[in-house]
Structures are given as structure tokens and as C-alpha cells.
Write a protein that holds these residues in place. Structure first.
Motif, mmCIF file in Angstrom:
data_model
loop_
_atom_site.group_PDB
_atom_site.id
_atom_site.type_symbol
_atom_site.label_atom_id
_atom_site.label_comp_id
_atom_site.label_asym_id
_atom_site.label_seq_id
_atom_site.Cartn_x
_atom_site.Cartn_y
_atom_site.Cartn_z
ATOM 1 N N ASP A 121 -53.506 1.231 -42.843
ATOM 2 C CA ASP A 121 -53.843 2.618 -42.214
ATOM 3 C C ASP A 121 -54.152 2.607 -40.867
ATOM 4 O O ASP A 121 -53.344 3.014 -40.161
ATOM 5 C CB ASP A 121 -55.014 3.252 -43.023
ATOM 6 C CG ASP A 121 -55.087 4.755 -42.986
ATOM 7 O OD1 ASP A 121 -54.116 5.512 -42.873
ATOM 8 O OD2 ASP A 121 -56.093 5.516 -43.070
ATOM 9 N N GLY A 122 -55.470 2.038 -40.612
ATOM 10 C CA GLY A 122 -55.657 2.052 -39.203
ATOM 11 C C GLY A 122 -54.783 1.131 -38.404
ATOM 12 O O GLY A 122 -54.610 1.395 -37.248
ATOM 13 N N GLY A 123 -54.499 0.060 -38.894
ATOM 14 C CA GLY A 123 -53.591 -0.917 -37.955
ATOM 15 C C GLY A 123 -52.282 -0.456 -37.720
ATOM 16 O O GLY A 123 -51.890 -0.780 -36.577
ATOM 17 N N THR A 124 -51.677 0.452 -38.568
ATOM 18 C CA THR A 124 -50.416 0.933 -38.234
ATOM 19 C C THR A 124 -50.730 2.508 -37.488
ATOM 20 O O THR A 124 -49.683 2.541 -36.724
ATOM 21 C CB THR A 124 -49.562 1.307 -39.555
ATOM 22 O OG1 THR A 124 -50.283 2.108 -40.229
ATOM 23 C CG2 THR A 124 -49.184 -0.184 -40.139
ATOM 24 N N THR A 181 -58.355 0.060 -33.994
ATOM 25 C CA THR A 181 -59.110 -0.554 -35.324
ATOM 26 C C THR A 181 -58.914 -2.135 -35.190
ATOM 27 O O THR A 181 -57.845 -2.595 -35.014
ATOM 28 C CB THR A 181 -58.288 -0.124 -36.308
ATOM 29 O OG1 THR A 181 -58.313 1.239 -36.323
ATOM 30 C CG2 THR A 181 -59.010 -0.531 -37.415
ATOM 31 N N ASN A 182 -60.188 -2.465 -35.503
ATOM 32 C CA ASN A 182 -60.276 -4.206 -35.705
ATOM 33 C C ASN A 182 -59.683 -4.338 -36.897
ATOM 34 O O ASN A 182 -60.611 -4.151 -37.784
ATOM 35 C CB ASN A 182 -61.538 -4.761 -35.382
ATOM 36 C CG ASN A 182 -61.667 -6.010 -35.520
ATOM 37 O OD1 ASN A 182 -60.783 -6.688 -35.782
ATOM 38 N ND2 ASN A 182 -63.015 -6.663 -35.427
ATOM 39 N N VAL A 183 -58.676 -4.711 -37.178
ATOM 40 C CA VAL A 183 -58.097 -5.189 -38.737
ATOM 41 C C VAL A 183 -58.717 -6.253 -39.180
ATOM 42 O O VAL A 183 -58.726 -6.378 -40.485
ATOM 43 C CB VAL A 183 -56.604 -5.194 -38.860
ATOM 44 C CG1 VAL A 183 -55.911 -3.775 -38.315
ATOM 45 C CG2 VAL A 183 -55.973 -6.206 -37.764
ATOM 46 N N ALA A 185 -59.609 -4.809 -46.477
ATOM 47 C CA ALA A 185 -58.593 -5.385 -45.484
ATOM 48 C C ALA A 185 -57.032 -4.732 -45.502
ATOM 49 O O ALA A 185 -56.516 -4.565 -44.547
ATOM 50 C CB ALA A 185 -58.413 -6.909 -45.634
ATOM 51 N N GLY A 186 -56.784 -4.402 -46.950
ATOM 52 C CA GLY A 186 -55.665 -3.793 -47.294
ATOM 53 C C GLY A 186 -55.620 -2.303 -46.453
ATOM 54 O O GLY A 186 -54.515 -2.121 -45.764
ATOM 55 N N LEU A 187 -56.711 -1.707 -46.623
ATOM 56 C CA LEU A 187 -56.784 -0.307 -45.921
ATOM 57 C C LEU A 187 -56.826 -0.247 -44.404
ATOM 58 O O LEU A 187 -56.044 0.176 -43.772
ATOM 59 C CB LEU A 187 -58.023 0.292 -46.351
ATOM 60 C CG LEU A 187 -58.220 1.698 -45.618
ATOM 61 C CD1 LEU A 187 -57.146 2.515 -46.074
ATOM 62 C CD2 LEU A 187 -59.661 2.239 -46.108
ATOM 63 N N PHE A 188 -57.406 -1.470 -43.991
ATOM 64 C CA PHE A 188 -57.528 -1.585 -42.393
ATOM 65 C C PHE A 188 -56.007 -1.858 -41.805
ATOM 66 O O PHE A 188 -55.705 -1.374 -40.849
ATOM 67 C CB PHE A 188 -58.501 -2.518 -42.034
ATOM 68 C CG PHE A 188 -59.991 -2.136 -41.791
ATOM 69 C CD1 PHE A 188 -60.624 -2.252 -40.600
ATOM 70 C CD2 PHE A 188 -60.569 -1.428 -42.629
ATOM 71 C CE1 PHE A 188 -61.840 -1.721 -40.448
ATOM 72 C CE2 PHE A 188 -61.804 -0.990 -42.446
ATOM 73 C CZ PHE A 188 -62.508 -1.248 -41.298
ATOM 74 N N MET A 190 -61.115 5.042 -49.033
ATOM 75 C CA MET A 190 -60.249 4.517 -50.448
ATOM 76 C C MET A 190 -59.117 3.891 -50.300
ATOM 77 O O MET A 190 -58.316 4.176 -49.319
ATOM 78 C CB MET A 190 -59.985 5.974 -51.326
ATOM 79 C CG MET A 190 -59.562 5.766 -52.399
ATOM 80 S SD MET A 190 -59.585 7.247 -53.576
ATOM 81 C CE MET A 190 -57.765 7.873 -52.714
ATOM 82 N N TYR A 191 -58.734 3.025 -51.200
ATOM 83 C CA TYR A 191 -57.519 2.030 -51.112
ATOM 84 C C TYR A 191 -57.049 1.823 -52.344
ATOM 85 O O TYR A 191 -57.952 1.201 -53.380
ATOM 86 C CB TYR A 191 -57.831 0.726 -50.288
ATOM 87 C CG TYR A 191 -56.576 0.075 -50.215
ATOM 88 C CD1 TYR A 191 -55.435 0.543 -49.173
ATOM 89 C CD2 TYR A 191 -56.279 -1.262 -51.070
ATOM 90 C CE1 TYR A 191 -54.328 -0.439 -49.240
ATOM 91 C CE2 TYR A 191 -55.134 -1.747 -50.761
ATOM 92 C CZ TYR A 191 -54.125 -1.427 -49.798
ATOM 93 O OH TYR A 191 -53.097 -2.403 -49.711
ATOM 94 N N VAL A 192 -55.815 1.842 -52.633
ATOM 95 C CA VAL A 192 -55.292 1.556 -53.987
ATOM 96 C C VAL A 192 -54.095 0.768 -53.562
ATOM 97 O O VAL A 192 -53.200 0.938 -52.603
ATOM 98 C CB VAL A 192 -54.632 2.692 -54.745
ATOM 99 C CG1 VAL A 192 -54.021 2.322 -56.124
ATOM 100 C CG2 VAL A 192 -55.881 3.722 -54.988
ATOM 101 N N LYS A 193 -54.300 -0.496 -54.177
ATOM 102 C CA LYS A 193 -53.136 -1.680 -53.889
ATOM 103 C C LYS A 193 -51.662 -0.724 -54.183
ATOM 104 O O LYS A 193 -51.636 -0.009 -55.327
ATOM 105 C CB LYS A 193 -53.092 -2.812 -54.803
ATOM 106 C CG LYS A 193 -54.214 -3.628 -54.415
ATOM 107 C CD LYS A 193 -54.351 -4.858 -55.049
ATOM 108 C CE LYS A 193 -55.482 -5.603 -54.520
ATOM 109 N NZ LYS A 193 -55.750 -6.916 -55.386
#
Length: 161
Positions: A32-35, A41-43, A26-29, A99-102
Motif C-alpha cells: 500500500d504505502g510502498g506503491t 513511507t518507510n517500508v 510488512a505486507g501492507l507497508f 488492515m491487511y489480508v494476504k
């Protein structure tokens, strides 16, 4: 007094990690895709469908799900997949899907450790190549992957209709 994040342990994901995988996805979507692809992109996808998909993928040998755990929380994740060989493409490729890192754990080598584990897995699977896709508007991600041996292979051009 500054609080330094705890050292994270990188390991294969397990059933108990599914909520953390969903949170990272969810953080990645959103980030990254959301912005970078608003409207494309369906966040909400990770929260609506992610848990089921991650649970399924835990059982698929051609899929890799990694997490980085600090204390009792998942602070990063990586998903990879094998494809091929096929008559058209006679080699096996390992794709780093996401890949996502907080944010508070970035710049602490967690991403590098996740990529190193992905590359080791790809070699174990006898992949001949690895690939990853990054948005052209995300130069930090592109530089990160270049530092880990990835090079530009193709460019996708897109137009809005």
C-alpha cells in the motif's frame, strides 16, 4: 487440483502472534504505502520496529489487535485505536488504523469479518464514530470500506516540494 485456503479464525492477537502481525504489517507497508507513497513511507518500519510496537500495544486497553489465523499461520490482521473524548472533540472515535489480508486469502470474507469484529469492539467501547483512512489511489479499499458503512468525510490534498 486446486488448493483452497483453510477457513480462518478471527480473534484478538496474543504475544505468540507478534511475528505474524509483523509479517502482515510488512505486507501492507510494501503493497500500500510502498506503491502509493514511494519515498513517503518507510517500508522497512514493520521489520525494524513492528515487533516492539505490537508487543506494547497488546497491553494498551485503547488498542485493538486482531488476527485471522488459518491452520498455524496468521493470514490477516487489523489494528484499531480509541481516541477522545476531549474538550475540542467531545466524542469517542474508534479508528481502524490498518488492515491487511494476504492476497491468497482475499475475497474470502476475512476482511469483512475483521471489520465486523472492529465495529463490535468500537460499540463495546462506546465509541460514537468509527473512521478509516485509505489512499485515494486505492479504489478497491475505498469500495470495501463503503460496503461496510464508511463514507467520505474529508479529502487531504498534498503537493510534493
Amino acid at each position: 487440483m486446486s488448493t483452497q485456503p483453510k477457513q480462518a479464525v478471527v480473534r484478538r492477537a496474543e504475544e505468540r502472534d507478534v511475528p505474524g502481525l509483523v509479517e502482515c504489517s510488512a505486507g501492507l507497508f510494501a503493497e500500500d504505502g510502498g506503491t502509493r507513497d514511494p519515498g513517503g513511507t518507510n517500508v522497512n518500519w514493520p521489520r525494524e520496529h513492528g515487533a516492539e510496537r505490537f508487543r506494547q500495544n497488546l497491553e494498551v486497553p485503547e488498542r485493538l489487535l486482531l488476527v485471522a489465523e488459518a491452520g498455524d499461520q496468521i493470514v490477516a490482521s487489523l489494528t484499531g485505536v480509541l481516541s477522545g473524548p476531549s474538550p475540542m472533540k467531545p466524542i469517542t472515535t474508534a479508528t481502524l488504523v490498518s488492515m491487511y489480508v494476504k492476497p491468497e486469502y482475499r475475497r474470502g470474507q476475512i476482511g469483512s469479518r475483521l471489520v465486523a469484529a472492529f465495529l463490535a469492539w468500537a460499540k463495546e467501547q462506546q465509541a460514537a464514530r468509527v473512521d478509516v483512512t485509505a489512499y485515494a489511489s486505492n479504489p478497491d479499499a475505498i469500495k470495501f470500506y463503503e460496503r461496510h458503512g464508511f463514507a467520505t468525510k474529508s479529502v487531504i490534498l498534498e503537493a510534493q516540494l
